[in-house]
Scaffold this active site. Structure first.
Site, short mmCIF file in Angstrom:
data_model
loop_
_atom_site.label_atom_id
_atom_site.label_comp_id
_atom_site.label_asym_id
_atom_site.label_seq_id
_atom_site.Cartn_x
_atom_site.Cartn_y
_atom_site.Cartn_z
N ASN A 11 0.83 -1.22 0.00
CA ASN A 11 0.00 0.00 0.00
C ASN A 11 0.86 1.26 0.00
O ASN A 11 0.65 2.17 -0.81
CB ASN A 11 -0.87 0.03 1.26
CG ASN A 11 -1.83 -1.14 1.33
OD1 ASN A 11 -2.67 -1.30 0.47
ND2 ASN A 11 -1.70 -1.96 2.36
N GLY A 12 1.82 1.30 0.94
CA GLY A 12 2.66 2.49 1.08
C GLY A 12 3.49 2.74 -0.16
O GLY A 12 3.67 3.89 -0.59
N ASP A 37 7.33 -13.39 -6.99
CA ASP A 37 5.93 -13.42 -7.38
C ASP A 37 5.36 -11.99 -7.48
O ASP A 37 4.68 -11.63 -8.44
CB ASP A 37 5.17 -14.24 -6.33
CG ASP A 37 3.80 -14.60 -6.81
OD1 ASP A 37 3.70 -14.97 -7.98
OD2 ASP A 37 2.83 -14.46 -6.01
N GLU A 38 5.69 -11.19 -6.47
CA GLU A 38 5.21 -9.81 -6.43
C GLU A 38 5.79 -9.03 -7.61
O GLU A 38 5.09 -8.23 -8.26
CB GLU A 38 5.61 -9.16 -5.11
CG GLU A 38 5.07 -7.76 -4.94
CD GLU A 38 5.31 -7.20 -3.55
OE1 GLU A 38 4.37 -6.76 -2.89
OE2 GLU A 38 6.48 -7.21 -3.09
N THR A 141 6.82 8.46 10.35
CA THR A 141 5.58 7.72 10.06
C THR A 141 5.39 7.64 8.56
O THR A 141 5.97 8.44 7.81
CB THR A 141 4.33 8.44 10.61
OG1 THR A 141 4.32 9.77 10.08
CG2 THR A 141 4.31 8.50 12.11
N HIS A 208 -0.36 0.44 19.97
CA HIS A 208 -0.86 -0.80 19.37
C HIS A 208 -0.71 -2.01 20.32
O HIS A 208 -1.71 -2.63 20.69
CB HIS A 208 -0.20 -1.06 18.01
CG HIS A 208 -0.54 -0.02 17.00
ND1 HIS A 208 0.34 0.39 16.03
CD2 HIS A 208 -1.67 0.72 16.83
CE1 HIS A 208 -0.23 1.33 15.30
NE2 HIS A 208 -1.44 1.55 15.75
P1 NAD Z 1 1.98 -3.86 2.88
O1 NAD Z 1 1.68 -5.10 3.65
O2 NAD Z 1 0.92 -3.33 1.98
O3 NAD Z 1 3.28 -4.11 1.99
C1 NAD Z 1 4.35 -4.80 2.46
C2 NAD Z 1 5.37 -4.94 1.34
O4 NAD Z 1 6.63 -5.17 1.94
C3 NAD Z 1 5.16 -6.11 0.43
O5 NAD Z 1 4.26 -5.80 -0.60
C4 NAD Z 1 6.55 -6.38 -0.08
O6 NAD Z 1 6.80 -5.57 -1.20
C5 NAD Z 1 7.43 -5.90 1.04
N1 NAD Z 1 8.06 -7.01 1.77
C6 NAD Z 1 7.55 -7.75 2.77
N2 NAD Z 1 8.47 -8.66 3.18
C7 NAD Z 1 9.57 -8.48 2.41
C8 NAD Z 1 10.86 -9.08 2.35
N3 NAD Z 1 11.20 -10.07 3.17
N4 NAD Z 1 11.75 -8.62 1.44
C9 NAD Z 1 11.42 -7.60 0.63
N5 NAD Z 1 10.23 -6.98 0.62
C10 NAD Z 1 9.32 -7.42 1.53
O7 NAD Z 1 2.44 -2.77 3.91
P2 NAD Z 1 2.20 -1.19 3.78
O8 NAD Z 1 0.77 -0.87 4.07
O9 NAD Z 1 2.82 -0.68 2.53
O10 NAD Z 1 3.01 -0.68 5.05
C11 NAD Z 1 4.41 -0.37 4.99
C12 NAD Z 1 4.77 0.19 6.35
O11 NAD Z 1 3.97 1.37 6.61
C13 NAD Z 1 4.46 -0.75 7.53
O12 NAD Z 1 5.45 -0.53 8.50
C14 NAD Z 1 3.12 -0.26 8.04
O13 NAD Z 1 2.91 -0.60 9.40
C15 NAD Z 1 3.27 1.24 7.84
N6 NAD Z 1 1.99 1.98 7.76
C16 NAD Z 1 1.09 1.74 6.77
C17 NAD Z 1 -0.06 2.51 6.69
C18 NAD Z 1 -1.06 2.34 5.58
O14 NAD Z 1 -2.04 3.11 5.52
N7 NAD Z 1 -0.86 1.42 4.67
C19 NAD Z 1 -0.31 3.52 7.64
C20 NAD Z 1 0.63 3.73 8.67
C21 NAD Z 1 1.79 2.96 8.70
#
Ligand code: NAD
Length: 398
Positions: A11-12, A37-38, A141, A208
């Site tokens: 997502n981020g 895969d991704e 953040t 959390h």
């Molecule tokens: P997500 O689950 O959507 O994406 C995670 C991504 O991390 C995967 O798609 C992959 O590309 C990568 N990943 C995971 N394991 C991996 C590995 N071993 N090697 C390489 N790449 C790997 O997570 P997100 O929503 O993008 O969140 C990212 C960060 O932002 C997290 O710390 C989350 O807590 C924080 N966050 C997200 C939001 C939000 O609205 N999405 C809000 C606040 C904080």
């Protein structure tokens, strides 16, 4: 043409890609996706659509998808002078290790968000391959609340923070990098005084695991028959839970005060009590400020967010495998505990949360309140990197 590397495909990362491309007309993205895969799915999505879209407040903004180049080659990913990891903290280590041999002196590598203890891990990994000439940027953040709408194609940005804190190693780069990232992200990036401040100011790692423990510890086995009956997360904080969270926050303030007293001149102004942080972060969105519990309960931003659950046969059950525990404890709360331990501060409330919640997820971090559990080596507690004194912590900042 200016190349920026984005590491991550969640997502981020989708929100970051949209933001960088919309803001920088000549920007192109190297999208580093080590998970095969991704990587394949992303490349397929890009090749089947000509535009990549970000949706903000009902408006759709499109950029040409051929400005995004997907790669699984760490050498190619490390070619950009700015590299931004937008992944959960447990992925920082693998990505840093893959890129480290290929980074150039002066490369900027950022984590968005940094979570806590990033500096110990990055020094350990980059130092091992002689890459200490890099600039490390930790952003406090993720600046967006965002969700992928269509993988590799479209993201919805539900909300954008007005400002985000940042700290750097080496420290002297902080002002300059804050300006660079303000321009890249289109928001105020506020320089923090130190990485230590960044680690201690992270409130998510208190809130959390603190809510999971204080509100839901007696509800782990409960079945919620339908989605509607799944309880709210933040808004479920009652007076007793608020008292507990407040004690956790007080312990962090004691760590801050102890460091500041022992090291005159070392200041951590953004480490504040949860109660104050809620007001600063949410302001007018909080309707009733009469108590900490009411601040959680009446915060408009918290009204739809439910406790993480997993589907079971007859409904839903609280999900202990949530990142609220698997990320916020080893890469957050445990770092605070490690800092406390290094400066000689007792944290009985934080210890109680760590001990119980880590058992829920099958981990052992603390034994009798000491950081000697079998899984400490999988965390970013400073002790994992041999740092166990105030001197050692401060030395990390130079
Ligand atoms: P997500 O689950 O959507 O994406 C995670 C991504 O991390 C995967 O798609 C992959 O590309 C990568 N990943 C995971 N394991 C991996 C590995 N071993 N090697 C390489 N790449 C790997 O997570 P997100 O929503 O993008 O969140 C990212 C960060 O932002 C997290 O710390 C989350 O807590 C924080 N966050 C997200 C939001 C939000 O609205 N999405 C809000 C606040 C904080």
């Amino acid at each position: 043409m200016k190349w920026i590397t984005v590491c991550g495909g969640g997502n981020g990362a989708h929100a970051l890609i949209g933001t960088l491309l919309l803001r920088g007309e000549t920007t192109h993205i190297r999208l580093y996706l080590p998970l095969e895969d991704e990587r394949r799915r992303f490349a397929n999505a890009l090749s089947s659509h000509s535009s990549f879209e970000a949706r903000v407040a009902g408006e759709v903004y499109g950029v040409a998808s051929n400005r995004i180049h997907v790669t699984g080659d760490p050498e190619e990913a490390a070619r950009s002078s700015t590299i931004i990891m937008v992944v959960p903290a447990f992925a920082h280590g693998p990505i840093l290790s893959q890129l480290a041999p290929h980074l150039s002196r002066g490369s900027t590598i950022a984590a968005l968000p940094a979570r806590s203890g990033l500096e110990y891990q990055a020094r350990d990994i980059l130092g091992k391959v002689g890459q200490n000439g890099c600039v490390l940027v930790g952003l406090q953040t993720l600046p967006w609340a965002c969700r992928i709408k269509e993988f590799g194609r479209s993201v919805i940005i539900h909300g954008t923070k007005k400002k985000v804190g940042a700290a750097c190693l080496p420290k002297k780069e902080t002002g300059e990098k804050a300006k660079v990232f303000s321009t890249l992200l289109g928001m105020d990036v506020i320089p923090c005084q130190s990485m230590l401040e960044l680690s201690l100011a992270n409130t998510g790692q208190l809130i959390h695991p603190g809510i999971m423990y204080s509100v839901f510890r007696n509800r782990l086995g409960e079945i919620f028959p339908s989605e509607d009956e799944v309880p709210l997360f933040y808004a479920s904080v009652d007076d007793e839970a608020a008292e507990f969270l407040s004690r956790m926050s007080d312990e962090v303030l004691t760590i801050k005060d102890t460091v500041e007293q022992k090291r005159p001149g070392f200041k951590m102004p953004s480490v504040v009590h949860l109660s104050q942080w809620l007001l600063e972060a949410y302001g007018d969105d909080i309707e009733d400020v009469s108590s900490l519990a009411r601040k959680f309960q009446s915060n408009r931003g918290y009204q739809t967010l439910k406790v993480p659950v997993t589907k079971v046969n007859d409904g839903y059950r609280v999900d202990v495998a949530t990142r609220y525990l698997t990320e916020d404890v080893p890469f957050g709360l445990l770092v605070m505990k490690g800092i406390a331990s290094a400066v000689g501060v007792e944290t009985p409330t934080i210890d109680e949360v760590i001990t119980s919640t880590s058992a829920w997820i099958g981990k052992e971090y603390l034994v009798d309140g000491r950081l000697i559990g079998r899984d400490v080596m999988t965390t970013r507690a400073p002790q994992r990197y041999g740092i166990d004194s105030l001197e050692g912590l401060i030395k990390q900042e130079t």
